[in-house]
Scaffold this motif. Structure first.
Motif: not given
Length: 131
Positions: A2-6, A14-19, A24-29
């Protein structure tokens, strides 16, 4: 695989913090979608105070929907949306029976999700009493 891009315009993170922020935003949605399907799509009453009571009731329902999968459900049932929970668990065919000064819940044997309901109730009974 699985490849995810945003895409983001946030510099120097850092990429980990952005991911993590993205997840967390997806969970809020997901919670917003659950709120709309639980009763916040339209405010049904005319008075502001009445609608405030309605929103508090919806908030209680959302709290129950958030905690129930963690505490009571297992497997795929943890991922069910409110509509599926209403259809499969909350509208189960059952009878409340009083016998020997005890209140019993008799679930219909033919209901396809009887196992999920009984497992959830057993898991809730195993939780420590908060009082």
């Amino acid at each position: 695989m699985r490849i995810t891009c945003f895409a983001t315009n946030t510099p120097d993170r850092p990429i980990a913090e952005l991911a993590l922020r993205h997840r967390l935003r997806a969970r809020a949605e997901d919670r917003i979608r659950a709120a709309r399907s639980t009763g916040l799509r339209n405010l049904p009453l005319h008075d502001t105070a009445q609608n405030q009571v309605w929103m508090e009731i919806v908030q209680l329902a959302l709290d129950l929907l958030a905690w129930m999968p963690m505490l009571a459900l297992t497997g795929q049932a943890r991922l069910w949306e409110p509509r599926r929970l209403r259809f499969r668990l909350f509208s189960a065919a059952a009878q409340l029976v009083t016998t020997g000064r005890r209140l019993l819940l008799r679930l219909a044997c033919h209901w396809p999700w009887t196992v999920e309901v009984t497992t959830a109730l057993q898991r809730l009974m195993l939780l420590p009493n908060p009082g």
